[in-house]
Design an enzyme around this catalytic site. Structure first.
Site, PDB file in Angstrom:
ATOM      1  N   ASP A  13      -2.206  -5.353  -0.046  1.00 29.76           N
ATOM      2  CA  ASP A  13      -0.979  -5.502  -0.607  1.00 29.76           C
ATOM      3  C   ASP A  13      -0.460  -4.970  -1.941  1.00 29.76           C
ATOM      4  OD1 ASP A  13      -0.249  -7.381   1.636  1.00 29.76           O
ATOM      5  OD2 ASP A  13      -1.910  -8.831   0.648  1.00 29.76           O
ATOM      6  N   GLY A  15       0.764  -1.957  -2.744  1.00 32.76           N
ATOM      7  CA  GLY A  15       1.918  -1.183  -2.791  1.00 32.76           C
ATOM      8  C   GLY A  15       1.798   0.067  -2.021  1.00 32.76           C
ATOM      9  N   HIS A  41       3.703  -3.593   5.400  1.00 34.78           N
ATOM     10  CA  HIS A  41       3.954  -2.717   4.150  1.00 34.78           C
ATOM     11  C   HIS A  41       5.482  -2.676   3.813  1.00 34.78           C
ATOM     12  CE1 HIS A  41       2.882   0.207   7.747  1.00 34.78           C
ATOM     13  NE2 HIS A  41       3.753   0.727   7.231  1.00 34.78           N
ATOM     14  N   PRO A 303       2.218 -17.511   0.586  1.00 31.63           N
ATOM     15  CA  PRO A 303       1.867 -17.334  -0.696  1.00 31.63           C
ATOM     16  C   PRO A 303       0.815 -16.690  -1.028  1.00 31.63           C
ATOM     17  CG  PRO A 303       2.214 -19.511  -0.416  1.00 31.63           C
ATOM     18  CD  PRO A 303       1.967 -18.830   1.141  1.00 31.63           C
ATOM     19  N   VAL A 413       7.455   1.086 -11.737  1.00 33.06           N
ATOM     20  CA  VAL A 413       8.101   0.160 -12.575  1.00 33.06           C
ATOM     21  C   VAL A 413       9.059  -0.626 -11.900  1.00 33.06           C
ATOM     22  CG1 VAL A 413       7.762   1.383 -14.752  1.00 33.06           C
ATOM     23  CG2 VAL A 413       9.609   1.809 -13.298  1.00 33.06           C
TER      24      VAL A 413
END
EC number: 6.3.4.4
Length: 429
Positions: A13, A15, A41, A303, A413
């Site tokens: 996870d 990214g 993904h 979560p 970002v």
């Protein structure tokens, strides 16, 4: 550089989908070599969000399409569901190639996964119950059904009857569950095979030919190094090799063909399910990170557990996966924080250590040794260059790179493809 591997350097996870989508713009093909539909993904392109579990992220941009290698385990229903959704959104899927040696997740694998996990009670591993582990078990015991078997009616029938006899004995005698019926599976999966046929080929030949012709090939790792069956927090791991070595065997090529191994990480750490997590935050800081970053599983919706950045785990990942470049995501999450912590070492029974223990008992006794850095107030989601980042953000990034011992190549970002600061183009020598 013609061969770049992207691997998760934490517990998945991280990214990876975003950076692989970004890098695939220059790639001839994008290749996936391990795992199955347990690896979610998310790709954001403009105002569209694509959530996938099986199809390689690079299918959106790679010039010659995407490849599913022999190390992947395929749930046909999930795969065709994703392909249908992509086609509806106007994505060209004609370049998809599927290994004839890849193994198929069958209905009994999913049931076996579920029954085994339920039987463990409070000792459960935290599997996604998608049948991944049992499929790899059958592969290792040489009873698995491969893509090529679905294309041969007699072969598939023989293997399915043999496997069902074994699985039904397990389900009825051990778990007290009903039998699966041959007729409920056979024709349906034969049809999947025929539907899959136009994509099926020897992907080892396809990929090696591309590399021989100096074409740019992007290899997408699934999950993360800390979930590797050998190098991760065993037994709280996945069922395949997630390190770069697993990429070579999962596609059928020499390990020496990889030029660059990019380790993808978050500015903090997350993990889904059970298992040790030395830097875990069980307070309002962890809750704040989770809610700010929307840390909920793509596949399960669970979560995610959240913690500070762990450089001990990253150094372990660097060593076992041969990581020589770093891609850091979600830096923007810390805008508005007062401080950020980085674990530089562990304390184990009063002794300071800088390695990642194999023993679970030792790991559970490890206490992180933290270094504290100031955060920043500025919103950085529109920052395009290193120079425009706040000084404290630069200090944090430089310290991460220094502690891990690997240079940064990209910093994210925000979730969109364009919210990526490129420090060095990994495709350039």
């Amino acid at each position: 550089m013609t061969a770049i591997a992207v691997v998760g350097s934490q517990w998945g996870d991280e990214g990876k989908g975003k950076i692989t989508d970004f890098l695939s713009k220059e790639a001839a093909m994008a290749v996936r070599s391990n795992g199955g539909n347990n690896a979610g993904h998310t790709i954001e392109i403009g105002d569209k969000t694509f959530k996938m579990r099986l199809i390689p992220s690079g299918i959106f941009a790679a010039k010659k399409g995407a490849v599913i290698g022999n190390g992947v385990v395929i749930n046909p229903e999930v795969m065709f569901g994703e392909l249908d959704n992509l086609e509806k959104e106007g994505i060209d899927i004609s370049g998809l190639k599927i290994s004839n040696r890849a193994h198929i997740i069958m209905p009994y694998h999913i049931l076996q996964d579920t029954y085994q996990e339920e039987a463990k009670g409070d000792k459960k591993i935290g599997t996604t119950k998608n049948g991944i582990g049992p499929c790899y078990m059958d592969k290792a015991s040489r009873t698995g059904i491969r893509v090529c078997d679905l294309l041969e009616r007699d072969t598939f029938e023989e293997k399915l009857r043999t496997n069902l006899a074994e699985k039904n004995a397990l389900f009825t005698k051990v778990y007290g569950k009903p039998e699966l019926k041959f007729e409920d599976i056979f024709e349906k999966y034969l049809e999947y095979g025929q539907k899959m046929k136009k994509y099926v080929t020897d992907t080892s030949v396809v990929v090696n030919d591309a590399l021989d012709n100096d074409e740019k090939v992007l290899f997408e790792g699934a999950q993360g190094v800390m979930l590797d069956i050998d190098e991760g927090t065993y037994p709280y791991v996945t069922s395949s090799n997630t390190i770069s070595g697993g990429i070579a065997s999962g596609i059928g090529m020499g390990a020496n063909r990889l030029d660059t191994v990019i380790g993808v990480c978050k500015a903090y750490t997350t993990r889904v399910g059970e298992g040790p997590f030395p830097t875990e935050l069980l307070d309002e800081v962890g809750d704040r990170i989770r809610e700010t970053a929307h840390e909920y599983g793509t596949v399960t919706g669970r979560p995610r557990r959240v913690g500070w950045f762990d450089s001990v785990a990253l150094r372990h990942a660097k060593r076992v996966a041969g990581i020589n470049a770093l891609s850091l995501n979600l830096l923007d999450v810390f805008s508005g924080f007062d401080k950020i912590k980085i674990a530089t070492a562990y304390e184990l029974d009063g002794e300071k250590i800088d390695y990642y223990p194999a023993s679970l008992k030792e790991l559970y006794r490890c206490k992180p040794v933290y270094e504290e850095l100031p955060a920043w107030e500025e919103d950085i989601t529109n920052v395009k260059t290193w120079e425009d980042l706040p000084e404290n953000a630069k200090k944090f990034l430089n310290r991460v790179s220094e502690l891990v011992g690997v240079p940064l190549v990209t910093v994210s970002v925000g979730p969109d493809r364009e919210q990526t600061i490129v420090l060095k183009n990994p495709w350039e020598k």
